[in-house]
Write an enzyme that holds these catalytic residues in place. Structure first.
Site, PDB file in Angstrom:
ATOM      1  N   VAL A  19      91.200  57.705  45.367  1.00  0.00           N
ATOM      2  CA  VAL A  19      91.766  56.364  45.628  1.00  0.00           C
ATOM      3  C   VAL A  19      92.275  55.744  44.322  1.00  0.00           C
ATOM      4  O   VAL A  19      92.644  54.577  44.297  1.00  0.00           O
ATOM      5  CB  VAL A  19      90.686  55.450  46.267  1.00  0.00           C
ATOM      6  CG1 VAL A  19      90.252  56.000  47.621  1.00  0.00           C
ATOM      7  CG2 VAL A  19      89.476  55.262  45.355  1.00  0.00           C
ATOM      8  N   HIS A  69      91.937  58.743  51.703  1.00  0.00           N
ATOM      9  CA  HIS A  69      90.898  57.701  51.729  1.00  0.00           C
ATOM     10  C   HIS A  69      91.401  56.342  51.267  1.00  0.00           C
ATOM     11  O   HIS A  69      90.590  55.465  50.963  1.00  0.00           O
ATOM     12  CB  HIS A  69      89.712  58.147  50.863  1.00  0.00           C
ATOM     13  CG  HIS A  69      89.069  59.408  51.371  1.00  0.00           C
ATOM     14  ND1 HIS A  69      88.427  60.294  50.530  1.00  0.00           N
ATOM     15  CD2 HIS A  69      88.985  59.939  52.610  1.00  0.00           C
ATOM     16  CE1 HIS A  69      87.962  61.315  51.239  1.00  0.00           C
ATOM     17  NE2 HIS A  69      88.296  61.126  52.505  1.00  0.00           N
ATOM     18  N   CYS A 124      93.460  42.966  55.580  1.00  0.00           N
ATOM     19  CA  CYS A 124      92.709  41.869  56.182  1.00  0.00           C
ATOM     20  C   CYS A 124      91.559  42.395  57.035  1.00  0.00           C
ATOM     21  O   CYS A 124      91.663  43.460  57.639  1.00  0.00           O
ATOM     22  CB  CYS A 124      93.660  41.024  57.058  1.00  0.00           C
ATOM     23  SG  CYS A 124      92.836  39.613  57.813  1.00  0.00           S
TER      24      CYS A 124
HETATM   25  C1  BV8 Z   1      84.012  60.000  59.193  1.00  0.00           C
HETATM   26  C2  BV8 Z   1      86.552  56.200  49.542  1.00  0.00           C
HETATM   27  C3  BV8 Z   1      83.653  59.634  61.474  1.00  0.00           C
HETATM   28  C4  BV8 Z   1      85.430  55.347  49.108  1.00  0.00           C
HETATM   29  C5  BV8 Z   1      85.468  58.182  50.307  1.00  0.00           C
HETATM   30  C6  BV8 Z   1      76.067  63.543  57.380  1.00  0.00           C
HETATM   31  C7  BV8 Z   1      75.480  62.288  57.201  1.00  0.00           C
HETATM   32  C8  BV8 Z   1      76.241  61.118  57.123  1.00  0.00           C
HETATM   33  C9  BV8 Z   1      77.632  61.185  57.227  1.00  0.00           C
HETATM   34  C10 BV8 Z   1      78.177  62.439  57.404  1.00  0.00           C
HETATM   35  C11 BV8 Z   1      77.435  63.602  57.480  1.00  0.00           C
HETATM   36  N1  BV8 Z   1      78.293  64.650  57.647  1.00  0.00           N
HETATM   37  C12 BV8 Z   1      79.536  64.192  57.667  1.00  0.00           C
HETATM   38  C13 BV8 Z   1      79.470  62.844  57.551  1.00  0.00           C
HETATM   39  C14 BV8 Z   1      80.546  61.976  57.531  1.00  0.00           C
HETATM   40  C15 BV8 Z   1      80.922  61.549  56.117  1.00  0.00           C
HETATM   41  C16 BV8 Z   1      80.657  62.607  55.074  1.00  0.00           C
HETATM   42  O1  BV8 Z   1      81.379  63.581  54.973  1.00  0.00           O
HETATM   43  N2  BV8 Z   1      79.578  62.404  54.304  1.00  0.00           N
HETATM   44  C17 BV8 Z   1      79.196  63.372  53.278  1.00  0.00           C
HETATM   45  C18 BV8 Z   1      78.762  62.637  52.009  1.00  0.00           C
HETATM   46  C19 BV8 Z   1      78.073  64.218  53.845  1.00  0.00           C
HETATM   47  N3  BV8 Z   1      82.343  61.349  56.224  1.00  0.00           N
HETATM   48  C20 BV8 Z   1      82.767  60.141  56.593  1.00  0.00           C
HETATM   49  O2  BV8 Z   1      82.049  59.180  56.788  1.00  0.00           O
HETATM   50  C21 BV8 Z   1      84.270  60.060  56.822  1.00  0.00           C
HETATM   51  N4  BV8 Z   1      84.484  59.454  58.092  1.00  0.00           N
HETATM   52  O3  BV8 Z   1      83.441  61.051  59.257  1.00  0.00           O
HETATM   53  O4  BV8 Z   1      84.220  59.181  60.247  1.00  0.00           O
HETATM   54  C22 BV8 Z   1      84.316  58.822  62.484  1.00  0.00           C
HETATM   55  C23 BV8 Z   1      85.253  59.433  63.313  1.00  0.00           C
HETATM   56  C24 BV8 Z   1      85.830  58.687  64.308  1.00  0.00           C
HETATM   57  C25 BV8 Z   1      85.499  57.326  64.447  1.00  0.00           C
HETATM   58  C26 BV8 Z   1      84.586  56.711  63.584  1.00  0.00           C
HETATM   59  C27 BV8 Z   1      83.986  57.470  62.589  1.00  0.00           C
HETATM   60  C28 BV8 Z   1      84.906  59.171  55.773  1.00  0.00           C
HETATM   61  C29 BV8 Z   1      84.801  59.823  54.441  1.00  0.00           C
HETATM   62  C30 BV8 Z   1      85.565  59.002  53.423  1.00  0.00           C
HETATM   63  C31 BV8 Z   1      84.567  58.309  52.557  1.00  0.00           C
HETATM   64  N5  BV8 Z   1      85.287  57.647  51.474  1.00  0.00           N
HETATM   65  N6  BV8 Z   1      86.151  57.567  49.368  1.00  0.00           N
HETATM   66  C32 BV8 Z   1      85.582  55.001  47.677  1.00  0.00           C
HETATM   67  O5  BV8 Z   1      86.185  55.787  46.898  1.00  0.00           O
HETATM   68  O6  BV8 Z   1      85.074  53.932  47.299  1.00  0.00           O
HETATM   69  S1  BV8 Z   1      84.908  59.741  49.971  1.00  0.00           S
HETATM   70  C33 BV8 Z   1      84.557  59.855  48.298  1.00  0.00           C
HETATM   71  O7  BV8 Z   1      83.971  61.148  48.109  1.00  0.00           O
HETATM   72  C34 BV8 Z   1      85.769  59.865  47.409  1.00  0.00           C
HETATM   73  O8  BV8 Z   1      86.963  59.532  48.057  1.00  0.00           O
HETATM   74  C35 BV8 Z   1      85.859  61.299  46.942  1.00  0.00           C
HETATM   75  O9  BV8 Z   1      87.135  61.724  46.963  1.00  0.00           O
HETATM   76  C36 BV8 Z   1      85.082  61.994  47.967  1.00  0.00           C
HETATM   77  C37 BV8 Z   1      84.628  63.375  47.680  1.00  0.00           C
HETATM   78  O10 BV8 Z   1      84.147  63.430  46.397  1.00  0.00           O
HETATM   79  P1  BV8 Z   1      84.939  64.370  45.377  1.00  0.00           P
HETATM   80  O11 BV8 Z   1      86.347  63.905  45.315  1.00  0.00           O
HETATM   81  O12 BV8 Z   1      84.718  65.789  45.745  1.00  0.00           O
HETATM   82  O13 BV8 Z   1      84.246  63.986  44.039  1.00  0.00           O
HETATM   83  P2  BV8 Z   1      82.819  64.461  43.531  1.00  0.00           P
HETATM   84  O14 BV8 Z   1      82.440  63.559  42.412  1.00  0.00           O
HETATM   85  O15 BV8 Z   1      81.911  64.637  44.700  1.00  0.00           O
HETATM   86  O16 BV8 Z   1      83.101  65.931  42.975  1.00  0.00           O
HETATM   87  C38 BV8 Z   1      83.914  66.103  41.829  1.00  0.00           C
HETATM   88  C39 BV8 Z   1      84.154  67.599  41.738  1.00  0.00           C
HETATM   89  O17 BV8 Z   1      85.034  67.850  40.654  1.00  0.00           O
HETATM   90  C40 BV8 Z   1      82.883  68.394  41.475  1.00  0.00           C
HETATM   91  O18 BV8 Z   1      82.906  69.573  42.266  1.00  0.00           O
HETATM   92  C41 BV8 Z   1      82.995  68.753  39.986  1.00  0.00           C
HETATM   93  O19 BV8 Z   1      82.400  70.016  39.709  1.00  0.00           O
HETATM   94  C42 BV8 Z   1      84.489  68.847  39.829  1.00  0.00           C
HETATM   95  N7  BV8 Z   1      84.982  68.561  38.480  1.00  0.00           N
HETATM   96  C43 BV8 Z   1      84.518  67.638  37.585  1.00  0.00           C
HETATM   97  N8  BV8 Z   1      85.304  67.646  36.476  1.00  0.00           N
HETATM   98  C44 BV8 Z   1      86.299  68.549  36.704  1.00  0.00           C
HETATM   99  C45 BV8 Z   1      86.098  69.135  37.964  1.00  0.00           C
HETATM  100  N9  BV8 Z   1      86.917  70.086  38.468  1.00  0.00           N
HETATM  101  C46 BV8 Z   1      87.968  70.461  37.704  1.00  0.00           C
HETATM  102  N10 BV8 Z   1      88.227  69.942  36.488  1.00  0.00           N
HETATM  103  C47 BV8 Z   1      87.413  68.986  35.953  1.00  0.00           C
HETATM  104  N11 BV8 Z   1      87.687  68.510  34.728  1.00  0.00           N
HETATM  105 ZN    ZN Z   2      94.839  38.355  58.222  1.00  0.00          ZN
END
Ligand code: BV8
Ligand code: ZN
Length: 255
Positions: free
Chosen positions: A110, A129, A137
């Site tokens: 984002v 996302h 709103c």
């Molecule tokens: C949905 C905006 C359903 C927010 C984000 C079990 C329990 C509870 C929930 C769930 C579950 N299983 C699935 C879910 C649903 C949940 C989910 O997936 N949860 C996960 C945590 C288990 N998903 C949702 O809730 C989604 N919605 O399912 O809705 C639904 C359907 C119909 C009707 C109603 C509802 C919504 C998901 C979106 C959440 N919002 N972001 C904000 O930013 O404030 S997600 C958030 O995590 C970020 O956007 C980010 O992009 C995303 C993933 O993280 P990564 O980008 O991978 O970042 P991370 O730090 O984790 O990893 C970095 C990586 O880079 C690492 O691997 C590291 O090794 C590597 N790295 C580091 N440095 C480098 C590198 N690689 C290369 N070079 C480098 N230099």
């Molecule tokens: Zn409004």
């Protein structure tokens, strides 16, 4: 089990040749692609803000309970990110997207850095996302670009909708919220038709985004992973290259 090549040089060569031969490519990025721009990742060292985890604050319940705290967090992130610039990985991906209409960028981030790096591309990066630089709103469907500082000193100073006066919220998909169906639908169509899903810097933990690479694989395409560490995607990736995105991505895309 993906046949992850044995040596680093072999995996780089294999990834480069897969990308060279492919016409339809989807680059799926996560926070790791922006790490070298100074943007804190979610689950890395800099990923925490005070004592909170993203999963605690990026939820509708957190916003309903304390909109001031959630806006303070987003205001802090917008401040941090506005001081960050796209890095060589963003630039290389933007050049590839500008040169080939079938090279598309789909990001979980984002931070707006892919949009900032995009130049002369016909198809802008898909932001699954949402964006730190858009608000919407909490009542009507008004949505606007919003790059300003957030005054989160009290509920009264929080951003409001110019159309109806209701409390505004970040135009960001929170945990437990559905992604925009048209954005997700397009991302899935791209992943299904891709010859290569180029997965860069994501922990592959968040769904439905993390499932896009499997779509490519199930439709006969290849999955290339660039990461500094193993992820749940590594075992099924066609090739997984260990290293920082800002070095590896430009190297793989160099013509
Ligand atoms: C949905 C905006 C359903 C927010 C984000 C079990 C329990 C509870 C929930 C769930 C579950 N299983 C699935 C879910 C649903 C949940 C989910 O997936 N949860 C996960 C945590 C288990 N998903 C949702 O809730 C989604 N919605 O399912 O809705 C639904 C359907 C119909 C009707 C109603 C509802 C919504 C998901 C979106 C959440 N919002 N972001 C904000 O930013 O404030 S997600 C958030 O995590 C970020 O956007 C980010 O992009 C995303 C993933 O993280 P990564 O980008 O991978 O970042 P991370 O730090 O984790 O990893 C970095 C990586 O880079 C690492 O691997 C590291 O090794 C590597 N790295 C580091 N440095 C480098 C590198 N690689 C290369 N070079 C480098 N230099
Ligand atoms: Zn409004």
């Amino acid at each position: 089990m993906g046949e992850t090549s044995s040596t680093a040089a072999e995996s780089v060569d294999r990834a480069r040749s897969l990308l060279r031969r492919a016409r339809r490519v989807v680059a799926l990025t996560g926070a790791g692609v922006s790490a070298e721009s100074g943007v804190p990742t979610f689950r890395g060292q800099g990923g925490l803000w005070r004592q909170y985890r993203a999963e605690d604050l990026a939820t509708p319940a957190a916003f309903a309970h304390d909109p001031r705290l959630v806006w303070e967090w987003y205001g802090w992130r917008r401040g941090v990110v506005s001081g960050c610039a796209p890095n060589a990985a963003h630039a290389a991906l933007a050049s590839a997207a500008a040169a080939h209409d079938d090279f598309r960028i789909v990001t979980q981030n984002v931070d707006g850095l892919h949009v900032q790096a995009a130049q002369h591309v016909r198809a802008m990066p898909l932001e699954l996302h949402g964006s730190l630089y858009r608000s919407r709103c909490t009542r009507c469907d008004h949505r606007w670009d919003d790059r300003g500082t957030i005054d989160a000193t009290s509920r009264e100073t929080l951003p409001r909708c110019a159309a109806c006066g209701m409390l505004a919220r970040p135009d960001i998909v929170w945990f437990g919220e559905a992604l925009d169906p048209s954005v997700l639908g397009e991302a899935m169509r791209l992943a299904e038709n891709a010859e290569v899903c180029f997965v860069i810097g994501t922990s592959a933990l968040v769904h439905p985004a993390a499932g896009l690479a499997d779509l490519t694989r199930r439709h006969g395409g290849s999955v290339i992973e660039i990461n500094v560490a193993d992820t749940p995607l590594t075992p099924t990736a066609t090739v997984s290259v260990r290293g920082p995105a800002a070095a590896i991505v430009p190297d793989l895309l160099a013509s």
